[in-house]
Each structure stands twice: as structure tokens, then as C-alpha cells.
Design a protein around this motif. Sequence first.
Motif, PDB file in Angstrom:
ATOM      1  N   SER A 154      -2.486  12.818   6.603  1.00  0.00           N
ATOM      2  CA  SER A 154      -1.405  11.899   6.267  1.00  0.00           C
ATOM      3  C   SER A 154      -1.973  10.578   5.785  1.00  0.00           C
ATOM      4  O   SER A 154      -3.157  10.285   5.976  1.00  0.00           O
ATOM      5  N   LEU A 155      -1.106   9.804   5.162  1.00  0.00           N
ATOM      6  CA  LEU A 155      -1.420   8.446   4.755  1.00  0.00           C
ATOM      7  C   LEU A 155      -0.288   7.542   5.223  1.00  0.00           C
ATOM      8  O   LEU A 155       0.849   7.994   5.386  1.00  0.00           O
ATOM      9  N   ILE A 156      -0.580   6.269   5.421  1.00  0.00           N
ATOM     10  CA  ILE A 156       0.446   5.301   5.769  1.00  0.00           C
ATOM     11  C   ILE A 156       0.696   4.448   4.535  1.00  0.00           C
ATOM     12  O   ILE A 156      -0.241   3.909   3.936  1.00  0.00           O
ATOM     13  N   VAL A 157       1.961   4.365   4.139  1.00  0.00           N
ATOM     14  CA  VAL A 157       2.360   3.599   2.966  1.00  0.00           C
ATOM     15  C   VAL A 157       3.289   2.488   3.433  1.00  0.00           C
ATOM     16  O   VAL A 157       4.189   2.720   4.241  1.00  0.00           O
ATOM     17  N   ALA A 158       3.054   1.276   2.915  1.00  0.00           N
ATOM     18  CA  ALA A 158       3.828   0.104   3.326  1.00  0.00           C
ATOM     19  C   ALA A 158       3.965  -0.848   2.137  1.00  0.00           C
ATOM     20  O   ALA A 158       3.236  -0.731   1.147  1.00  0.00           O
ATOM     21  N   SER A 216       8.555  -1.413   7.858  1.00  0.00           N
ATOM     22  CA  SER A 216       8.685  -0.723   6.573  1.00  0.00           C
ATOM     23  C   SER A 216       7.625   0.334   6.339  1.00  0.00           C
ATOM     24  O   SER A 216       7.749   1.147   5.427  1.00  0.00           O
ATOM     25  N   ALA A 217       6.557   0.314   7.134  1.00  0.00           N
ATOM     26  CA  ALA A 217       5.459   1.271   6.947  1.00  0.00           C
ATOM     27  C   ALA A 217       5.914   2.679   7.326  1.00  0.00           C
ATOM     28  O   ALA A 217       6.693   2.862   8.262  1.00  0.00           O
ATOM     29  N   GLU A 218       5.426   3.666   6.603  1.00  0.00           N
ATOM     30  CA  GLU A 218       5.770   5.071   6.843  1.00  0.00           C
ATOM     31  C   GLU A 218       4.512   5.919   6.853  1.00  0.00           C
ATOM     32  O   GLU A 218       3.662   5.785   5.965  1.00  0.00           O
TER      33      GLU A 218
END
Length: 141
Positions: free
Chosen positions: A34-38, A76-78
Motif C-alpha cells: 500500500s501507499l499513503i496519499v495525502a 485527509s490522508a488515505e
Amino acid sequence: MALTGTYLRTLDEKRRLAVPKRVKDDFAEENLESLIVAPGTEKSLVVYSPKSFDQYAARLSGAPEHQRYMRLFYSSAERLEFDSQSRIRIPDRLADYAGLKRDVYLLGVQDHAELWDKEAWEAFINTHSPEFDQLALKAMS
């Protein structure tokens, strides 16, 4: 290893982004799932591996003057899981924040990647490329 490079990508109709193998490898994390996108600055998105996200979080912790930023950033990070084709689906609210349309750039930026709408990145390059030497001198001093 520092993340580098500029990759022109296309979001499909479900806003899925195919992450290049080189980018995944440059995160240097075993079994990256996975990656964290913000939200990032200048209407971009920042993309971290779980390990690099934790390192970023450690740098932010304990600073009360950053509290408002941390609320906005972390809420807001996912965490986005890779599908079987190494794609992640960019949530609508993050894609809308960054103004992502169909064509996007994925950029390597040392410990993270950034995701920019194609037109926005090209405008950034056109505006700031003439300053490259001055920016380099500041960064190295």
C-alpha cells in the motif's frame, strides 16, 4: 535510495493510477502492499510508503504550532492498497483537491512521490525552471 524521476501516467475512469515498478522499488520497502496519499502543497498530492510516512510523522510529532496542519493533513490522508496490476485508486476528494484530470505526473521527490495534474506540473516547470540555479544555490548552502 532517494526517489527520482518524472512519470507521465493516465488515470482511468475509476481514477486508478498504475504505479511504475521503479517507483515501488525505490521506496525500498519489502512486500510493499500500500501507499499513503495525502494533500500536498501547491495543489499536489504527496505519496508515501508506510515506512516513509511514519518517518514523516515522527518529524512532525510534538510540535504544537503544527496542530492545525496535522489535523488537516492526517484527516485527509488515505492508505491505498495496490490491486493485482500495481494500481491504486485515488479517492475522489483527493483527486478533486489536486485538480487531477486524466493525465497526471508522478514525481520522485527524495523520500516521497508527488502526484500532479499534467497541466499544473507543466505550469510549475515553466514558472520555476528559470530559477533552478538560484534554488540550487539556496539548497546547497
